[in-house]
Scaffold this active site. Sequence first.
Site, mmCIF file in Angstrom:
data_model
loop_
_atom_site.group_PDB
_atom_site.id
_atom_site.type_symbol
_atom_site.label_atom_id
_atom_site.label_comp_id
_atom_site.label_asym_id
_atom_site.label_seq_id
_atom_site.Cartn_x
_atom_site.Cartn_y
_atom_site.Cartn_z
ATOM 1 N N ILE A 92 10.038 -5.397 -14.919
ATOM 2 C CA ILE A 92 9.256 -6.287 -14.045
ATOM 3 C C ILE A 92 8.239 -5.543 -13.192
ATOM 4 O O ILE A 92 7.440 -6.156 -12.505
ATOM 5 C CB ILE A 92 10.176 -7.129 -13.130
ATOM 6 C CG1 ILE A 92 11.134 -6.223 -12.342
ATOM 7 C CG2 ILE A 92 10.905 -8.184 -13.930
ATOM 8 C CD1 ILE A 92 11.966 -6.977 -11.318
ATOM 9 N N GLU A 94 5.991 -1.604 -13.077
ATOM 10 C CA GLU A 94 5.827 -0.221 -13.528
ATOM 11 C C GLU A 94 4.757 0.424 -12.677
ATOM 12 O O GLU A 94 3.602 0.006 -12.666
ATOM 13 C CB GLU A 94 5.433 -0.172 -15.002
ATOM 14 C CG GLU A 94 5.050 1.236 -15.436
ATOM 15 C CD GLU A 94 5.553 1.580 -16.812
ATOM 16 O OE1 GLU A 94 5.495 0.694 -17.675
ATOM 17 O OE2 GLU A 94 5.979 2.731 -17.017
ATOM 18 N N SER A 98 7.856 4.853 -10.396
ATOM 19 C CA SER A 98 9.105 4.175 -10.746
ATOM 20 C C SER A 98 8.842 3.063 -11.754
ATOM 21 O O SER A 98 7.710 2.635 -11.942
ATOM 22 C CB SER A 98 9.743 3.559 -9.496
ATOM 23 O OG SER A 98 9.080 2.364 -9.141
ATOM 24 N N VAL A 100 10.664 -0.750 -12.563
ATOM 25 C CA VAL A 100 11.658 -1.679 -12.023
ATOM 26 C C VAL A 100 12.038 -2.677 -13.109
ATOM 27 O O VAL A 100 11.173 -3.220 -13.818
ATOM 28 C CB VAL A 100 11.129 -2.397 -10.757
ATOM 29 C CG1 VAL A 100 12.179 -3.335 -10.187
ATOM 30 C CG2 VAL A 100 10.718 -1.378 -9.691
ATOM 31 N N ASP A 205 2.801 2.022 2.977
ATOM 32 C CA ASP A 205 2.239 1.413 1.767
ATOM 33 C C ASP A 205 2.398 -0.107 1.820
ATOM 34 O O ASP A 205 2.825 -0.739 0.836
ATOM 35 C CB ASP A 205 2.925 2.008 0.535
ATOM 36 C CG ASP A 205 2.077 1.841 -0.732
ATOM 37 O OD1 ASP A 205 0.878 1.492 -0.617
ATOM 38 O OD2 ASP A 205 2.616 2.043 -1.827
HETATM 39 P P1 ADP Z 1 6.850 1.397 -6.853
HETATM 40 O O1 ADP Z 1 7.244 2.532 -5.976
HETATM 41 O O2 ADP Z 1 6.742 1.787 -8.285
HETATM 42 O O3 ADP Z 1 5.638 0.660 -6.349
HETATM 43 P P2 ADP Z 1 8.389 -0.898 -5.938
HETATM 44 O O4 ADP Z 1 9.663 -0.704 -5.207
HETATM 45 O O5 ADP Z 1 7.215 -1.303 -5.122
HETATM 46 O O6 ADP Z 1 8.090 0.393 -6.807
HETATM 47 O O7 ADP Z 1 8.608 -1.993 -7.071
HETATM 48 C C1 ADP Z 1 7.585 -2.298 -8.006
HETATM 49 C C2 ADP Z 1 7.588 -3.785 -8.285
HETATM 50 O O8 ADP Z 1 8.855 -4.181 -8.797
HETATM 51 C C3 ADP Z 1 7.362 -4.654 -7.055
HETATM 52 O O9 ADP Z 1 5.990 -4.842 -6.785
HETATM 53 C C4 ADP Z 1 8.032 -5.932 -7.469
HETATM 54 O O10 ADP Z 1 7.182 -6.699 -8.293
HETATM 55 C C5 ADP Z 1 9.206 -5.458 -8.309
HETATM 56 N N1 ADP Z 1 10.415 -5.340 -7.465
HETATM 57 C C6 ADP Z 1 10.807 -4.283 -6.744
HETATM 58 N N2 ADP Z 1 11.947 -4.535 -6.094
HETATM 59 C C7 ADP Z 1 12.295 -5.802 -6.417
HETATM 60 C C8 ADP Z 1 13.371 -6.662 -6.061
HETATM 61 N N3 ADP Z 1 14.367 -6.255 -5.276
HETATM 62 N N4 ADP Z 1 13.389 -7.912 -6.569
HETATM 63 C C9 ADP Z 1 12.419 -8.327 -7.398
HETATM 64 N N5 ADP Z 1 11.381 -7.567 -7.785
HETATM 65 C C10 ADP Z 1 11.316 -6.325 -7.293
HETATM 66 MG MG MG Z 2 5.339 -0.527 -4.703
#
Ligand code: ADP
Ligand code: MG
Length: 570
Positions: A92, A94, A98, A100, A205
């Site tokens: 969901i 990338e 990371s 996700v 951020d």
């Molecule tokens: P990155 O450091 O790669 O930006 P994030 O923690 O911001 O990682 O997560 C990337 C994306 O994954 C988020 O923008 C969101 O769309 C999805 N995401 C992250 N955490 C969650 C969560 N707990 N529930 C649903 N979607 C999530």
């Molecule tokens: Mg992020």
Amino acid sequence: MCNESCGGKCCAGASDPLAGILHPNCLVMEASLGIQMDEPMAFSPQRDRSQAEGSLKKNEQNFKLAGVKKDIEKLYEAVPQLGNVFKIKDKIGEGTFSSVYLATAQLQVGPEEKIALKHLIPTSHPVRIAAELQCLTVAGGQDNVMGVKYCFRKNDHVVIAMPYLEHESFLDILNSLSFQEVREYMFNLFKALKRIHQFGIVHRDVKPSNFLYNRRLKKYALVDFGLAQGTHDTKIELLKFVQSEAQQERCSQNKSHIITGNKIPLSGPVPKELDQQSITKASVKRPYTNAQIQIKQGKDGKLMKQSKTVDVLSRKLATKKKAISAKVMNSGVMRKTASSCPTSLTCDCYATDKVCSICLSRRQQVAPRAGTPGFRAPEVLTKCPNQTTAIDMWSAGVIFLSLLSGRYPFYKASDDLTALAQIMTIRGSRETIQAAKTFGKSILCSKEVPAQDLRKLCERLRGMDSNTPKLTSDIQGPASHQPTVSEKTDHKASRLIQTPPGQYSGNSFKKGDSNSCGCCFDEYTTNLEGWNEVPDEAYDLLDKLLDLNPASRITAEEALLHPFFKDMSL
Ligand code: ADP
Ligand code: MG
């Protein structure tokens, strides 16, 4: 539960998340989950497919699907214990640092639970990872700050398991939000920021993709502490060990190995911020507006000698229209040496749009600069070493600007100089210069640009201004009429490239993200409710968020008490 003899210290949900990171091959898991080991399944990340889609699109889709499936398999291989507990369904998110995934866990009692699994890139620094985890465990789980459920580790692979919050794509819903929804959105963002700022966390951020919003359930969650830093009195212990970008740069220059008081070796893989910066630097430059800005570094108050000039600016900004040229230097204000520092540092290139070789040879000032350029506060863009929680409030202001103007991303800059120029076109060059002086930076600008009236600007961009045609192309500043390459750091922003400017009114947007909560919002139609009478308080709050001076910028706690939220309760 740990399969190594680490004395149970490896539980990420416990008070010492670092322990989990430092013990190799630990499986960290709560015991309440039932074990289900099925074949991993990958679903299409985009479920709503119109029948009219061509074969090319289908091929692309299949290709993507296969890629996601492969990634899921790789994740199972890298962290096999995940398979004991979760069914990973989809990817969901990338980012650079990371990936996700959406997974489900079958509880022993009760229904399936949706979980977000954040797989951090293995090159992330252990302390950085542990600090991210500690932000979630200590400050998270309430007041719209994402919490953490479990954490898994196998060798250098770390996976953070969080409650899954189905959420909207900001761009998809931006122009369908009622004014009341915007109020609620901002209120809830400030609630989250107040919470983390109380813990001495600077998120660094803040942007829509890191503030998840479920429109139907009216749920919000601030995520992604991967770039967070601590204030001087932070309550997040591990943030004290997270090196600032400045330290990292110095460190990498000296190739030194640092041992902290806790004997955590801080040498190792490229830390996230540093990596991010180098990526930002390397990102594709895009032509922008009519502004030029230069940043250069004064050398501890010493007078600069005459020398041959090198026209860096014209090289760097060759593709940009030239109207404003500015430079930023350390003015010496607020420094110990201020009294001995001449205010008129002169060298060959002073007050020109060139940078002389003396200036070029100066050691670059290093200060934390992590984040996404369009959301960076002026003190971040000018590398002010003294950065506080106020930088998050600026970013919240940029989000508010998007919500009020209907443009996202509002500022779309590929580098800090361009971002500063964009800010100047909205907030005024004189005002920016004035504010920069308060935090020790001197900005030179070849052309004066006036500050814009925020209400007029937003109404014009929204098309609410009856004097202006809806498709405005004459607005200086916002990026939405620049259909070119966008920042990689926010993958969702890139969708704007396909969105014609001013496409807000009367249009409906189809959702496209796999993680959009589309159950109730198949189509987003513009909700004009409240937009014809936006109160002055909205623009007053916006003005206070986009205060160029971080010292006087409104705090999250103050923002929640602002008259804009008068009938809302915490
Ligand atoms: P990155 O450091 O790669 O930006 P994030 O923690 O911001 O990682 O997560 C990337 C994306 O994954 C988020 O923008 C969101 O769309 C999805 N995401 C992250 N955490 C969650 C969560 N707990 N529930 C649903 N979607 C999530
Ligand atoms: Mg992020």
